[in-house]
Motif scaffolding. Structure first.
Motif, mmCIF file in Angstrom:
data_model
loop_
_atom_site.group_PDB
_atom_site.id
_atom_site.type_symbol
_atom_site.label_atom_id
_atom_site.label_comp_id
_atom_site.label_asym_id
_atom_site.label_seq_id
_atom_site.Cartn_x
_atom_site.Cartn_y
_atom_site.Cartn_z
ATOM 1 N N SER A 175 147.912 -72.641 -3.320
ATOM 2 C CA SER A 175 147.931 -73.949 -3.987
ATOM 3 C C SER A 175 149.064 -74.819 -3.479
ATOM 4 N N ASN A 176 148.792 -76.129 -3.417
ATOM 5 C CA ASN A 176 149.818 -77.112 -3.048
ATOM 6 C C ASN A 176 150.594 -77.605 -4.265
ATOM 7 N N ASP B 254 142.673 -76.738 -6.069
ATOM 8 C CA ASP B 254 143.634 -77.564 -6.811
ATOM 9 C C ASP B 254 142.914 -78.688 -7.537
ATOM 10 N N LYS C 130 142.123 -74.694 -0.172
ATOM 11 C CA LYS C 130 143.324 -74.857 -1.002
ATOM 12 C C LYS C 130 143.243 -76.137 -1.838
ATOM 13 N N GLU C 131 142.980 -77.252 -1.186
ATOM 14 C CA GLU C 131 142.909 -78.542 -1.886
ATOM 15 C C GLU C 131 141.748 -78.561 -2.870
ATOM 16 N N THR D 2 154.797 -71.506 -0.739
ATOM 17 C CA THR D 2 153.660 -72.045 -1.475
ATOM 18 C C THR D 2 153.379 -71.146 -2.673
#
Length: 541
Positions: A61-62, A253, A249-250, A45
């Motif tokens: 981050s994705n 982003d 995380k999402e 990642t």
């Protein structure tokens, strides 16, 4: 959008779950953003560290980030010391807006060394500082601060590392309600508090106790993002706006990827946008001059006729005439201007020579008009593509200009065999794939697509090439394809945009033209009012 110390503490908790984190790559995508490609919880990642004055943050981050750009000196220093290192521990003191990443790595002699990477997220003072843990000396920093700028804290290579100045505030999670003076600013009293959180707490105190509110903050492991992009670890109800709940995380982003994308794109496109703008202006002006020259050359037939008519009087050797009246081929009297220094025959030859030059010049001017028109169309298309370009799209446009010789290739090598980006949308059982620049369009149409795929393009507009994985799309898929083709074209803000479609096998490259320019046969046309619905999920591949 403001990151406070309490939000940062939740980011730390999220990162702690992934420790130890192995650093595989280190890249800089803009002047204020560093991307660590890492292995966390056995998953590859990205650890994003943004030092932007507004968007500063740190989070896993994705999203995917390009490593195309030439690394800065600071990035090279980070690579030298931290590459293949392990983030073993993360420290936050008193809910301040900085994290200390303790990293263990091997030096050039393969001896184990320990470093501290100080991630300081304090608005315009945001900084990233690499420190030798053993000596407590600064190795390098993103933003250097000499003594004459800050007498309390020098940030230079070799200087002793000191932490940001400590603020004597109360720990909000270990203080009773009675110890807080609610007539004064809570930001000045409580560690990690921002103005947003203070406003939210004051409103909630009308129906909840301080302890209940703090307990909700303590238990939260999510971000609540209001429709105006303000966010915190609890819903900001004082805004009276709708909000989304996201994991850490999402959430980051959602908040920052596109914002920082603007900075990344700006870094890539700043020079090429100026170059393209200059080229458009150059060819616009050139076409005006060429067309004026062509207009001036329209008298060439008159020059030829004047020469022929003067030959009827070529036996006259008389000089000194400024003009002569002759009956032309249509029985009308024509007054022909003469050079008084020359005979009639010499004047006739002069008209013939002028005619000959103009005739040759006309062919050349027409060729130049065609070339200039093609170049103007090409650069106009590139400008439109930059308007909707992602970071990778912009890099591909830059590559294209280098490939065609418009820009010089830097001495540093560009990444070879770089995968060309494409975009996909699912509609029912069908997959729609499209490109947003010439390189992508050319690759999509002549390499990626199958001959029996249906191909779409906005007619008479620069824009995306688009294919769907069927030769008989349903009405829903047909309209979805037409909508996307129209939206990702210059006609996106128009109505009733014509979109042509045919099988891929009926699309051919224009001989001698640059990438993305095609002709088609056996096509049909549909008219569509372009609109990009929020329900459409576009995925980069």
């Amino acid at each position: 959008m403001a990151l406070d110390g309490i939000i940062l503490s939740k980011v730390k908790e999220d990162l702690d779950k992934s420790l130890p984190i192995k650093i595989n790559k280190i890249n800089g995508t803009s002047d204020t953003e560093v991307i660590f490609n890492v292995l966390a919880n056995k998953n590859r990642t990205s650890l994003v560290i943004s030092l932007h004055s507004v968007y500063n943050h740190i989070a896993l981050s994705n999203e995917s980030y390009s490593d195309y750009e030439e690394p800065s000196t600071f990035i090279m220093v980070l690579r030298k010391h931290l590459l293949n290192g392990i983030i073993t521990n993360i420290i936050q003191n008193d809910y301040d807006r900085y994290l200390l990443l303790e990293i263990r790595a091997l030096n050039e002699l393969y001896d184990e060394k320990e470093y501290i990477l100080s991630v300081e997220l304090m608005g315009k003072y945001a900084n990233l500082i690499l420190v030798d843990k053993e000596t407590n000396k600064i190795i390098d920093a993103l933003k250097k601060i000499p003594p004459f700028q800050n007498t309390k804290r020098t940030i230079l290579q070799g200087a002793v590392f000191t932490l940001p100045e400590k603020q004597n505030k109360l720990d909000p999670f270990n203080v009773s309600e009675n110890e807080i003076n609610f007539d004064e600013s809570l930001v000045k009293q409580l560690q990690g508090f921002s103005k947003q959180l203070e406003l939210e707490l004051r409103q909630r105190l009308e129906t909840q106790s301080y302890k209940e509110i703090i307990e909700e903050i303590k238990e939260s492991d999510s971000l609540y993002i209001s429709s105006n992009n303000e966010y915190h670890v609890i819903p900001l109800t004082y805004l009276n706006l709708e909000y989304q709940k996201k994991d850490i995380k999402e959430g980051f982003d959602t908040l920052y990827y596109k914002s920082n994308e603007v900075e990344r794109i700006k870094k890539v496109t700043e020079d090429i946008f100026k170059f393209i703008k200059r080229q458009i202006k150059h060819y616009d002006n050139k076409l005006v001059k060429l067309r004026q020259s062509l207009e001036d050359g329209k008298t060439l037939n008159e020059d030829r006729e004047n020469g022929e008519l003067l030959y009827t009087y070529s036996n006259l050797e008389k000089k000194g005439l400024k003009e002569i009246s002759i009956e032309d081929y249509y029985g009308e009297t024509r007054v022909i201007k003469l050079d008084p220094k020359l005979t009639i025959k010499a004047n006739a030859n002069k008209y013939y020579n002028t005619y000959s030059k103009k005739r040759k010049g006309k062919v050349y001017i027409e060729e130049q008009i065609e070339i200039a028109s093609r170049e103007l169309e090409y650069f106009t298309a590139l400008k439109e593509q930059l308007d909707i370009a992602s970071y990778n799209d912009a890099l591909e446009i830059k590559d294209e200009l280098i490939r065609y010789g418009y820009l010089k290739k830097k001495t540093s090598k560009l990444k070879k065999n770089k995968k060309i980006s494409l975009y996909q949308v699912k509609v029912g059982d069908n997959t729609i794939t499209f490109g947003k620049n010439n390189t992508q369009n050319d690759y999509l149409t002549f390499t990626f697509a199958k001959s029996n795929n249906m191909w779409f393009h906005a007619l008479d507009y620069h824009g995306a090439h688009l294919v769907v994985d069927t030769d008989k799309p349903s009405e829903e898929v047909l309209r979805a394809c037409a909508n996307l083709a129209a939206y990702f074209s210059k006609g996106r803000y128009s109505s009733s945009v014509p979109v042509s479609y045919c099988l891929v096998k009926d699309v051919k490259k224009v001989k001698g033209a640059k990438a993305g320019f095609v002709t088609m046969r056996n096509y049909k046309t549909i008219y569509i009012d372009p609109e990009l619905s929020s329900d459409i999920k576009i995925k980069a591949i």
